[in-house]
Design a protein around this motif. Structure first.
Motif, PDB file in Angstrom:
ATOM      1  N   LEU A 129     -33.318  65.244  46.867  1.00  0.00           N
ATOM      2  CA  LEU A 129     -31.885  65.014  46.666  1.00  0.00           C
ATOM      3  C   LEU A 129     -31.667  63.524  46.875  1.00  0.00           C
ATOM      4  CD1 LEU A 129     -29.288  66.701  46.170  1.00  0.00           C
ATOM      5  CD2 LEU A 129     -28.926  66.638  48.628  1.00  0.00           C
ATOM      6  N   GLU A 130     -31.244  62.831  45.828  1.00  0.00           N
ATOM      7  CA  GLU A 130     -31.135  61.377  45.931  1.00  0.00           C
ATOM      8  C   GLU A 130     -30.120  60.993  47.007  1.00  0.00           C
ATOM      9  OE1 GLU A 130     -30.235  61.904  41.655  1.00  0.00           O
ATOM     10  OE2 GLU A 130     -31.367  63.379  42.822  1.00  0.00           O
ATOM     11  N   ALA A 131     -30.367  59.826  47.626  1.00  0.00           N
ATOM     12  CA  ALA A 131     -29.511  59.368  48.724  1.00  0.00           C
ATOM     13  C   ALA A 131     -28.052  59.279  48.294  1.00  0.00           C
ATOM     14  CB  ALA A 131     -29.999  58.020  49.236  1.00  0.00           C
ATOM     15  N   ASP A 132     -27.814  58.892  47.039  1.00  0.00           N
ATOM     16  CA  ASP A 132     -26.409  58.742  46.623  1.00  0.00           C
ATOM     17  C   ASP A 132     -25.726  60.089  46.465  1.00  0.00           C
ATOM     18  OD1 ASP A 132     -27.875  59.392  44.298  1.00  0.00           O
ATOM     19  OD2 ASP A 132     -26.270  58.566  43.046  1.00  0.00           O
ATOM     20  N   ARG A 133     -26.523  61.154  46.482  1.00  0.00           N
ATOM     21  CA  ARG A 133     -25.903  62.479  46.470  1.00  0.00           C
ATOM     22  C   ARG A 133     -25.640  62.987  47.885  1.00  0.00           C
ATOM     23  NH1 ARG A 133     -25.461  65.393  41.714  1.00  0.00           N
ATOM     24  NH2 ARG A 133     -26.806  64.722  40.004  1.00  0.00           N
ATOM     25  N   ILE A 134     -26.127  62.255  48.887  1.00  0.00           N
ATOM     26  CA  ILE A 134     -25.905  62.660  50.280  1.00  0.00           C
ATOM     27  C   ILE A 134     -24.870  61.760  50.942  1.00  0.00           C
ATOM     28  CG2 ILE A 134     -27.000  63.113  52.509  1.00  0.00           C
ATOM     29  CD1 ILE A 134     -29.676  63.317  51.035  1.00  0.00           C
ATOM     30  N   LEU A 135     -25.084  60.441  50.791  1.00  0.00           N
ATOM     31  CA  LEU A 135     -24.174  59.477  51.424  1.00  0.00           C
ATOM     32  C   LEU A 135     -22.747  59.678  50.957  1.00  0.00           C
ATOM     33  CD1 LEU A 135     -26.119  56.120  51.383  1.00  0.00           C
ATOM     34  CD2 LEU A 135     -25.322  57.396  53.373  1.00  0.00           C
ATOM     35  N   GLY A 136     -21.877  59.897  51.883  1.00  0.00           N
ATOM     36  CA  GLY A 136     -20.458  60.019  51.567  1.00  0.00           C
ATOM     37  C   GLY A 136     -20.112  61.214  50.707  1.00  0.00           C
ATOM     38  N   ALA A 137     -21.069  62.139  50.539  1.00  0.00           N
ATOM     39  CA  ALA A 137     -20.830  63.239  49.600  1.00  0.00           C
ATOM     40  C   ALA A 137     -19.982  64.342  50.221  1.00  0.00           C
ATOM     41  CB  ALA A 137     -22.147  63.806  49.119  1.00  0.00           C
ATOM     42  N   GLY A 138     -20.366  64.797  51.382  1.00  0.00           N
ATOM     43  CA  GLY A 138     -19.648  65.915  51.999  1.00  0.00           C
ATOM     44  C   GLY A 138     -20.610  66.835  52.699  1.00  0.00           C
ATOM     45  N   LEU A 139     -20.312  68.109  52.652  1.00  0.00           N
ATOM     46  CA  LEU A 139     -21.114  69.081  53.378  1.00  0.00           C
ATOM     47  C   LEU A 139     -21.904  69.955  52.405  1.00  0.00           C
ATOM     48  CD1 LEU A 139     -21.678  70.611  56.138  1.00  0.00           C
ATOM     49  CD2 LEU A 139     -19.955  72.219  55.318  1.00  0.00           C
ATOM     50  N   TYR A 140     -23.225  69.964  52.560  1.00  0.00           N
ATOM     51  CA  TYR A 140     -24.068  70.821  51.734  1.00  0.00           C
ATOM     52  C   TYR A 140     -24.358  72.127  52.452  1.00  0.00           C
ATOM     53  CZ  TYR A 140     -25.216  67.322  48.192  1.00  0.00           C
ATOM     54  OH  TYR A 140     -25.158  66.447  47.162  1.00  0.00           O
ATOM     55  N   ARG A 191     -21.116  57.535  56.235  1.00  0.00           N
ATOM     56  CA  ARG A 191     -22.014  56.390  56.099  1.00  0.00           C
ATOM     57  C   ARG A 191     -21.982  55.850  54.681  1.00  0.00           C
ATOM     58  NH1 ARG A 191     -25.907  55.784  60.076  1.00  0.00           N
ATOM     59  NH2 ARG A 191     -27.325  54.829  58.590  1.00  0.00           N
ATOM     60  N   LYS A 192     -22.265  54.553  54.554  1.00  0.00           N
ATOM     61  CA  LYS A 192     -22.185  53.956  53.217  1.00  0.00           C
ATOM     62  C   LYS A 192     -23.527  53.420  52.746  1.00  0.00           C
ATOM     63  CE  LYS A 192     -17.299  52.806  52.900  1.00  0.00           C
ATOM     64  NZ  LYS A 192     -16.832  53.035  54.281  1.00  0.00           N
ATOM     65  N   CYS A 193     -24.255  52.791  53.648  1.00  0.00           N
ATOM     66  CA  CYS A 193     -25.410  52.009  53.190  1.00  0.00           C
ATOM     67  C   CYS A 193     -26.678  52.824  53.105  1.00  0.00           C
ATOM     68  CB  CYS A 193     -25.643  50.831  54.115  1.00  0.00           C
ATOM     69  SG  CYS A 193     -24.142  49.933  54.434  1.00  0.00           S
ATOM     70  N   GLU A 194     -27.074  53.386  54.227  1.00  0.00           N
ATOM     71  CA  GLU A 194     -28.412  53.912  54.268  1.00  0.00           C
ATOM     72  C   GLU A 194     -28.379  55.340  54.763  1.00  0.00           C
ATOM     73  OE1 GLU A 194     -32.505  51.587  55.359  1.00  0.00           O
ATOM     74  OE2 GLU A 194     -30.890  51.690  56.827  1.00  0.00           O
ATOM     75  N   CYS A 195     -29.040  56.207  54.046  1.00  0.00           N
ATOM     76  CA  CYS A 195     -29.085  57.601  54.451  1.00  0.00           C
ATOM     77  C   CYS A 195     -30.133  57.741  55.552  1.00  0.00           C
ATOM     78  CB  CYS A 195     -29.463  58.447  53.244  1.00  0.00           C
ATOM     79  SG  CYS A 195     -29.180  60.180  53.516  1.00  0.00           S
ATOM     80  N   GLN A 196     -29.771  58.475  56.629  1.00  0.00           N
ATOM     81  CA  GLN A 196     -30.684  58.553  57.775  1.00  0.00           C
ATOM     82  C   GLN A 196     -31.867  59.485  57.538  1.00  0.00           C
ATOM     83  OE1 GLN A 196     -27.444  59.466  60.436  1.00  0.00           O
ATOM     84  NE2 GLN A 196     -27.994  57.761  61.752  1.00  0.00           N
ATOM     85  N   TYR A 197     -31.772  60.283  56.489  1.00  0.00           N
ATOM     86  CA  TYR A 197     -32.885  61.200  56.224  1.00  0.00           C
ATOM     87  C   TYR A 197     -32.973  61.489  54.739  1.00  0.00           C
ATOM     88  CZ  TYR A 197     -28.921  64.427  56.456  1.00  0.00           C
ATOM     89  OH  TYR A 197     -27.710  65.036  56.279  1.00  0.00           O
ATOM     90  N   SER A 198     -34.117  61.989  54.341  1.00  0.00           N
ATOM     91  CA  SER A 198     -34.273  62.423  52.957  1.00  0.00           C
ATOM     92  C   SER A 198     -34.257  63.947  52.932  1.00  0.00           C
ATOM     93  CB  SER A 198     -35.598  61.915  52.405  1.00  0.00           C
ATOM     94  OG  SER A 198     -36.656  62.569  53.082  1.00  0.00           O
TER      95      SER A 198
END
Lengths: 625, 240
Positions: free
Chosen positions: A49-60, A93-100
């Motif tokens: 799951l690409e980081a831009d789909r996690i950062l600031g996305a919401g709850l999966y 968070r905006k910049c860096e996702c803490q996990y993959s």
């Protein structure tokens, strides 16, 4: 119009939300609205799951399939299966996702977009607390269950809150007649005999009958001649049930209540006990009326039913432990009284000490016994034999009553644990100065030490001596920490498995060894660092926070974790009791509810984080080979 | 001779016919929304396209005799199904409900009276479809009933790109030499490990085929960038 699932056009998503914590708490309308805002995403096995789909996305939410989270250093963070949630910690968070996130299997994900979740959090405090991002906060809201405010809870309120503050007080040279007059005037059934701030004795109306009227005593004589000297007293902060216990133990009908050095009132038995229908009070009352081990043994089932009721009513786990400890104390003390009655006067003064969970006031239904005897002096063989028989009477008696013998033989029946005070001091010195593997086992049990019966000053001196050894002893703290950190909490739970730090899946986890003990040990270490004399885990954590060894926030979340872990543990013990099976501490994730699994995972994270912090703080790395 | 060297490019052909129809002035006012956007070229990345997963509940299988009872739809963009874009409505035509369809779909004349008028319904459909690729499971029903609703012959031209999940699945299955299969939506989903859908309503079904579409795209393209051309070819032919 009543809204029902049948009317939802999105029954699949609606149903899924309905069994997903915390959305199961929403109204059906809210849930249906929420279902209509979900984004659905699909990952094939091996997809990331690409980081831009996690950062600031919401709850999966994992709908079907499984994913794995890894930290940036590629260490495993968690494995998540159907019903598990992720992503909310990265929402702001905006910049860096803490996990993959990588799919372990083909996976269908539901996403509640950030704005929708935010709105939901604004409107629903329970959802807000859940997604606060901090495990401790999340646990805190899970613990806001309805606390039973019935009779059980009443007995846990402090004595000071309910005690009648009207006190009849006289000086020792007051005449008996005038003392009786004072009792009448204050409408009290007892009078305190005091010299300044010092309490010399108590006279009850029963004493007036027994010691004055019945024997034709001159009522002009000083009241000090008929008083009961050095009366048992209680602190105004102590729970009511402890007052009950003291009255039973010492067979007295009134207890002067002290607030620091001042008399704050007198508790009387009448109101507290006779009319009580609270099981625990009733049980303690019965314990002190039994005259043999056989008779005490009959109360074992009642003790179990007290535990079941307390767990059922949802009383705070801390209170359950307090009640169960008081009951264990009552069994122990009554057995000691009976032993002395059977064996005669002891050859010297002694103190019966309790260690481990009983010392920490953390007894539960299946606690075993840890105890010992501190002798006032060196004894000859014949005298030693007295204490051997006393210890056997009490320990085997306790075992008959359901308190299992300590498998490591840390009991007064062990000749090594029935020794004079200076021998105990030697033990502690060697444990603390040369903490080898065996010593660490002992020290972990005996650092939790409480006086139970006999001569209290023996234990006070012992405790003072021990605190001299431990005070500012950085090396000892480092070793205790390193020893405790040999065990880590599980990373989490994945389906029916427990996920270990190394990524291995195990079928059970030991809630005592892998969670509870770690908290108890951390609290012990922190309290030592704070030079605090607190014995129970809650008190230790609080004192560490006061001494600024840990932050208030950290203290709070550790307490929440402690309570939650105990909740899970107790409710499983209760189930075992009802089924009539033996309760061990091994839990199968498959038998846990999703709610329990999620919150246990939070608790594990809190423990792991605190372990990491302790490792740094006490320089524990590499201390133990 | 020229056909030998020119690959069959249905999307390019469709775009040519669309432009010609517009230029020839053969498009009625009502149909105009469907003709206004160009048909995407075969190499357009899927992520750049707006996709609408669609499902009709109908009173039978014959577009001439039966009618649309309800329509459900949801948009897919960047390989994400967004339920916030979902829409569902009933067509108000109580006289056309027969007992059998009512049992299958749990639609009764009473629920239909709350629906939109036929003209409103068709208008909304056009609006949602305009400029989008349409995903359906077993597209013959939706295509047929839509043509009927728009008043054009069953073989009449419509510049709408239909992607059929049934055909896409078949194109994968014939790959594996398996031709005797159950191609019902629920069965294919079960095989793919997708959750079972409980209800029979057109919205739930449009979502169900939308999810299946996401799975099929991943299966067809593996790690390559998904484009429209191969999907449309498979959807027409049922072959790889």
């Amino acid at each position: 119009m009543e809204y029902s699932m049948d009317q939802s056009l999105l029954p699949n998503i609606f149903n899924f939300l309905s069994c997903t914590d915390p959305f199961d708490t929403l109204s059906t309308e809210e849930r249906d609205k929420l279902a209509g805002s979900v984004d659905i995403h699909y990952l094939m096995q091996g997809d990331r799951l690409e980081a831009d789909r996690i950062l600031g996305a919401g709850l999966y939410m994992v709908r079907v399939g499984a994913v794995e989270q890894r930290h940036q250093d590629d260490s495993l963070r968690a494995r998540l299966g159907s019903g598990d949630l992720f992503g909310h910690s990265q929402m702001a968070r905006k910049c860096e996702c803490q996990y993959s996130v990588t799919a372990l299997e083909n996976t269908l994900l539901y996403l509640i977009p950030r704005e929708v979740l935010r709105r939901l959090m604004d409107e629903n405090p329970s959802v807000r607390d859940y997604f606060d991002g901090r495990e401790g906060k999340r646990l805190a809201c899970s613990n806001q269950r309805e606390q039973a405010m019935g009779n059980d809870a009443f007995y846990l309120s402090p004595v000071g809150k309910v005690v009648n503050q009207n006190v009849a007080i006289v000086s020792p040279d007051t005449s008996i007649r005038r003392a009786a007059g004072e009792m009448l005037r204050q409408r009290r059934s007892s009078v305190l005999v005091m010299e300044g701030n010092r309490l010399l004795g108590v006279v009850t109306d029963r004493d007036m009958t027994k010691r004055v009227v019945a024997v034709g005593c001159d009522t002009e004589r000083p009241v000090s001649e008929i008083m009961t000297g050095t009366p048992v007293t209680i602190d105004c902060e102590a729970p009511l049930i402890q007052a009950v216990e003291l009255m039973m133990e010492h067979n007295v009908r009134s207890l002067p209540v002290f607030s620091e050095d001042k008399v704050a009132g007198v508790m009387t038995a009448t109101s507290l006990i006779q009319r009580s229908r609270v099981q625990a009070v009733y049980l303690i009352n019965r314990i002190y009326r039994k005259n043999s081990v056989e008779a005490l043994k009959e109360l074992t089932l009642q003790r179990q039913s007290v535990f079941e009721t307390l767990v059922e009513t949802g009383i705070h786990t801390r209170s359950i432990q307090q009640m169960m400890t008081l009951i264990a104390n009552a069994f122990s003390k009554r057995l000691l009284q009976l032993a002395e009655r059977t064996l005669g006067e002891p050859p010297c003064e002694y103190a019966w000490i309790v260690a481990g969970s009983q010392a920490r006031n953390e007894v539960h239904c299946f606690s075993d016994q840890d105890n010992g005897i501190v002798l006032a002096e060196e004894l000859d063989e014949k005298q030693k034999d007295y204490f051997r028989r006393l210890a056997e009477f009490v320990c085997y008696g306790l075992s008959e009553c359901g308190y299992k013998l300590c498998p490591a033989h840390k009991m007064a029946t062990n000749p090594g644990w029935c020794v004079p005070l200076d021998k105990w001091m030697d033990y502690y010195r060697s444990w603390i100065v040369r903490p080898e593997a065996e010593a660490l086992l002992n020290v972990n049990v005996f650092l939790d030490l409480r006086f139970l019966y006999g001569c209290e000053t023996l234990v006070t001196s012992l405790q003072e001596g021990v605190s001299e050894y431990t005070r500012n002893n950085r090396r000892f703290l480092a070793i205790l920490t390193a020893n405790s950190l040999r065990v880590n909490p599980p990373l989490g739970m994945f389906r029916q498995f427990v996920l270990a730090k190394d990524g291995a899946n195990r079928s059970v986890f030991n809630i005592k060894r892998q969670a509870l003990n770690l908290l108890v040990e951390l609290a012990r270490i922190y309290a030592l660092a704070a030079n605090s004399g607190e014995i129970d885990t809650v008190g230790r954590l609080r004192s560490a926070a006061e001494a600024r060894i840990i932050s208030v926030e950290s203290c709070k979340e550790l307490l929440e974790a402690l309570d939650f872990i105990n909740q899970v543990r107790f409710s499983h013990q209760r189930t075992a009791l009802i089924r009539g099976t033996d309760a061990n501490n091994d839990l199968e994730p498959a038998l846990l509810s999703q709610f329990e699994r999620n919150h246990l995972k939070d608790s594990f994270r809190i423990i792991a984080r605190t372990q990491e912090a302790a490792l740094q703080r006490f320089n524990a790395k590499g201390v133990l080979a | 001779m020229a056909r030998l060297f020119k690959p069959c490019r249905p999307l390019v052909k469709m775009e040519g016919k669309r432009v010609a129809a517009l230029e020839g002035g053969r498009v009625s006012e009502e149909l105009l929304p469907l003709f206004q956007s160009p048909v995407p070229s075969p190499d357009t990345p899927l992520d750049e396209l707006e996709i609408l997963a669609l499902d009709f509940e109908t009173s039978g299988f014959d577009p001439c005799r039966d009618s649309i009872l309800s329509a459900g739809m949801v948009e897919i963009s960047r390989r994400t199904l967004r339920l916030s874009t979902s829409e569902h409505f009933y067509f108000a035509a109580p006289w056309s409900v027969n007992a059998r369809a009512a049992v299958v779909n749990h639609i009764t004349p009473e629920t239909l009276t709350d629906g939109v008028s036929f003209e409103q319904g068709v208008g909304r459909l056009m609006k949602r479809m305009a400029g989008k690729i349409v995903v359906v499971h077993g597209s013959a029903i939706e295509q047929g009933f839509l043509r009927q609703a728009l008043g054009i012959p069953q073989d009449g031209f419509l510049p709408v790109v239909w992607l059929d999940t049934l055909m896409l699945e078949r194109s994968l299955s014939s790959n594996r030499g398996n031709t005797e299969k159950d191609y019902r939506l629920s069965e294919i989903r079960k095989k793919k490990g997708l959750p079972a859908y409980l209800a029979h309503n057109s919205l739930a079904d449009s979502i169900a085929s939308g999810e299946l579409f996401l799975v099929l795209v991943r299966e067809i393209f593996a790690h390559a960038q998904p484009t429209l051309g191969p999907l449309y070819r498979r959807s027409l032919s049922g072959r790889p």
